[in-house]
Write an enzyme that holds these catalytic residues in place. Structure first.
Site, PDB file in Angstrom:
ATOM      1  N   ASP A 270       2.636   7.616   0.719  1.00 31.50           N
ATOM      2  CA  ASP A 270       2.610   6.221   1.149  1.00 31.50           C
ATOM      3  C   ASP A 270       1.283   5.893   1.847  1.00 31.50           C
ATOM      4  OD1 ASP A 270       3.319   3.707   2.005  1.00 31.50           O
ATOM      5  OD2 ASP A 270       5.145   4.335   3.042  1.00 31.50           O
TER       6      ASP A 270
ATOM      7  N   GLY B 196       1.480  -1.709  -4.967  1.00 28.88           N
ATOM      8  CA  GLY B 196       0.956  -2.396  -6.149  1.00 28.88           C
ATOM      9  C   GLY B 196      -0.521  -2.744  -6.093  1.00 28.88           C
TER      10      GLY B 196
ATOM     11  N   ASP C 130       8.052  -3.925   0.503  1.00 34.26           N
ATOM     12  CA  ASP C 130       9.383  -3.372   0.779  1.00 34.26           C
ATOM     13  C   ASP C 130      10.511  -4.359   0.467  1.00 34.26           C
ATOM     14  OD1 ASP C 130       7.779  -1.384   1.721  1.00 34.26           O
ATOM     15  OD2 ASP C 130       8.836  -1.147   3.628  1.00 34.26           O
TER      16      ASP C 130
END
Ligand code: GLA
Length: 371
Positions: free
Chosen positions: A123, A166, A187
């Protein structure tokens, strides 16, 4: 190559947020074996919140006190015939403020190998602080390439899940740099506007889905969710949940259950164990559905399947019941004589030219056309 079909599993985040611990993961694993794994569910993934505050003197990452024995935990999950996932960031810190893998990528990959990890969600988070202020494509790719190299050096297959929301149209280059999936959005939350807002926007990335490399519109918000200590039933209505699972399956998305598995209710279990629906998600062609019709009130999404069939999602995006007709001479349906209602698992008798479905508000009728 691994991950030829999208991952089916559970992730701790939407249920527990940073309060995840060993016990909660064990409960998820045990429940998966008892109630879900016969339908293909496999991955038990810890998200953020497992990491200790400091590395060891040798620079190794260790779990915090909520995870007293990581190897013991992964052994337990493996003993149930399941696989284990973990979470990190290429930055110095994760999104939750825990330790990331920045400048320890090889060491962390080795540690994951030692623990027997099978899946890594990586992440972006604080990586922004260590790259340039306006990262270009190369800058965006770099941290994922570094970890890819590190994972390739260990003798264990680990599914690699990119999470950077993205940026830089990741779907265009995620496969090329070895991602098994990549988040295509920010999210998700358990509301219609969030779920539908994300799901129905997955049009541009669709053509890039392929075996081993999938778009990830984020984890499921069904069952009891809460991102912390206080869970509540998902705020999606039952029809909205059918839409959620149908759309994610049509998109060939990873299906990662985001609820407290210890509190799975009957409705949620039914939602997650319909083999004909899961078969659409897991179809070996690995294609994403295309949005072929979009009006103010409804949408039609078509997915080509390996057996020559077509899965079609008839989505009512309005607040009122809609009667929606599919013309069987259009959208490549000529010659497709059989229609099966996938949720109900039964064939439908329909007029030769048109198939008409009555669809509930925010609901779906998911059908499979075949010759
Ligand atoms: C980001 C990700 C979430 C979750 C959290 C953890 O927000 O998008 O899915 O992993 O970080 O801190």
């Amino acid at each position: 190559m691994i991950g030829l079909t999208p991952a089916l599993g559970w992730n701790s985040w939407n249920a527990f947020g940073l309060t995840v611990n060993d016990q909660k993961v064990r409960v998820a694993a045990k429940t998966m074996t008892d109630k879900l794994s016969a339908h293909g569910w496999t991955y038990v993934n810890m998200d953020d919140g497992w990491e200790a505050e400091f590395r060891t003197a040798a620079g190794e990452i260790t779990p915090n006190k909520k995870f007293p024995d990581m190897k013991g935990l992964t052994d337990y999950v493996h003993s149930l015939g399941l696989k284990v996932g973990i979470y990190s960031s290429p930055g110095p810190q994760t999104c939750g403020g825990y330790l990331g893998s920045w400048q320890h990528e090889e060491q962390d990959a080795k540690t994951y190998g030692t623990w027997g990890i099978d899946y890594l969600k990586y992440d972006w988070c604080s990586y922004s602080q260590v790259t340039t202020s306006n990262p270009n494509l190369d800058d965006m790719k770099r941290p994922y390439q570094v970890m890819r190299v590190a994972l390739d050096k260990i003798s264990r297959d680990i599914m690699f899940s990119f999470c950077q929301y993205g940026m830089g149209d990741v779907w265009k280059w995620g496969a090329e740099i070895g991602g098994n999936s990549w988040r295509s959005t920010g999210d998700i939350e358990d509301t219609w506007s969030s779920m539908a807002g994300i799901g129905f926007k997955q049009t541009e990335d669709g053509p890039y889905a392929q075996p081993g490399h999938f778009n990830d519109p984020d984890m499921l918000v069904v069952g009891k969710v809460g991102w912390g200590d206080n869970q509540h039933n998902t705020r999606l209505s039952p029809d909205e949940q059918y839409t959620h699972i149908s759309l994610w399956s049509l998109l060939s998305a990873p299906l990662l259950i985001g609820c407290d598995m210890g509190k799975l209710d009957k409705f949620t279990i039914n939602l997650l164990t319909n083999d004909e629906v899961l078969a659409i998600d897991q179809d070996a062609l690995g294609k994403s559905a295309q949005q072929l019709v979009k009006t103010d009130d409804y949408q039609l999404w078509f997915k080509d399947l390996e057996d020559g069939g077509k899965a079609v999602g008839i989505f009512n995006t309005s607040d009122k019941y809609q009667t929606i007709a599919i013309n069987r001479n259009e959208n490549g349906l000529a010659g497709y004589t059989k229609i099966r209602d996938v949720w109900q698992q039964k064939y439908i008798i329909a007029d030769k030219n048109n198939y008409t479905a009555k669809v509930a508000p925010h609901g779906v009728v998911l059908v499979k056309f075949s010759k």
